[in-house]
Design a protein around this motif. Structure first.
Motif: not given
Length: 352
Positions: A337-342
């Motif tokens: 799980r890794w938000p794109l904005d991160a």
């Protein structure tokens, strides 16, 4: 610089070689190879994570050799090994990350973990009609449906996203309810070509919500209700139900994309991810954007689904932009799980 990209986030093993150009232009795709696991997972009606991981192990090195042969290169010609660090299936990601880091260590070359969705986002830059920054991006890949404002590599602002099922999930789950084979989305789209899109009145969730978020779980429930309602007539009316379902999903995606363009004032739209290959979606977006004098860009059809080319490209563009520095650091982890904005800033690597 030659960058080898390895993609193994789900049920496709992709490897590609991208070359950066001295004048700072968009990197060039030298060669790519892809193996899909669709046939293996069809018997189960969906992806079995353990089987996916084991198949990646079997495929990634032969695909790597095929790519190097096609590009006329050897392993020694590789300058950087890039891999998908996340998001995705943990076991599948670990295979790609482990092979990439082992290969980098064996060759004495640096490695770089890449965000899967950033790969999709940047993949249209490998097309015959590459976009220019800034633009609005509609990301419709697997379990992700998002609208982003993109100012440059690593400069992403989330405008809206799905609050439950994504567009791809709506296609696949609706198809399964109709008894179509896995993966259901392409089967549903093909069946819809012979159906009446007005035959069933299906909801367009959050169409008039005033924001840029999506919701497709209610649509899936409505499709289930209709399958029960028609009962034994389902086979005869399946094409109509498929056409109506596709029309509902596409209308929401088009309306929300246009709203994002209006809100941002931008005149360029990028569509990326597997659903971006949908013919009806492309037709309606092209027509709507042409009326508004908005340019629309897509990846090449062969690069819409998961592939190594987008991973190698994303790594190359991040290196060119000075956002990421590949390192001879071979301890690795993955981020399911890794938000794109991160991805605007590189995630820290584990300690050696």
């Amino acid at each position: 610089m030659r960058i080898l990209g390895i993609e193994s986030s789900c049920d496709e093993t992709g490897v590609a070689l991208v070359e950066t150009l001295a004048d700072g232009r968009v990197p060039r795709l030298a060669a790519h190879a892809l193996h899909s696991q669709i046939a293996m997972h069809q018997a189960y009606g969906g992806v079995v994570p353990e089987l996916a991981s084991r198949d990646h192990i079997r495929r990634v090195l032969p695909l790597t050799e095929a790519v190097l042969t096609e590009a006329g290169c050897t392993r020694a010609d590789i300058d950087v090994v890039a891999f998908t660090r996340g998001p995705g299936l943990a076991g599948a990601l670990l295979v790609g990350a482990g092979v990439a880091c082992a290969l980098g260590a064996a060759l004495g070359k640096p490695v770089l973990g890449v965000h899967h969705l950033e790969g999709h986002l940047l993949s249209p830059f490998l097309s015959a009609d590459p976009p220019e920054f800034p633009f609005v991006a509609l990301l419709v890949s697997g379990g992700h449906t998002q609208l982003m404002r993109v100012e440059g590599v690593g400069r992403y602002e989330l405008l809206g996203e799905t609050i439950d099922d994504a567009a791809g999930e709506a296609f696949d789950k609706s198809a399964k309810l109709m008894g179509l084979p896995y993966p259901g989305g392409p089967w549903l789209s093909k069946l819809a070509e012979g159906g009446d899109a007005q035959a069933f009145k299906l909801p367009r969730p959050l169409m008039h919500s005033g924001d840029l978020d999506f919701s497709f779980a209610g649509l899936k429930t409505a499709v289930l209700t209709q399958t029960k309602k028609v009962g034994t007539e389902l086979e005869a009316r399946k094409a109509d139900l498929a056409a109506s379902t596709q029309a509902a999903i596409v209308e929401v995606l088009v309306r929300k994309s246009l709203a994002a363009l209006e809100r941002t004032g931008l005149k360029r739209l990028v569509v990326a991810g597997g659903v971006g290959a949908n013919r009806l979606l492309r037709e309606q977006l092209n027509a709507a954007c042409a009326r508004r004098k908005v340019r629309v860009h897509y990846p090449e059809l062969a690069l819409c689904t998961d592939n190594g080319a987008m991973i190698a490209l994303a790594a190359a563009m991040r290196i060119q932009a000075g956002l990421s520095q590949p390192a001879a650091h071979y301890a690795f982890d993955v981020r399911p799980r890794w938000p794109l904005d991160a991805a605007a800033a590189p995630a820290p690597l584990p300690a050696a």
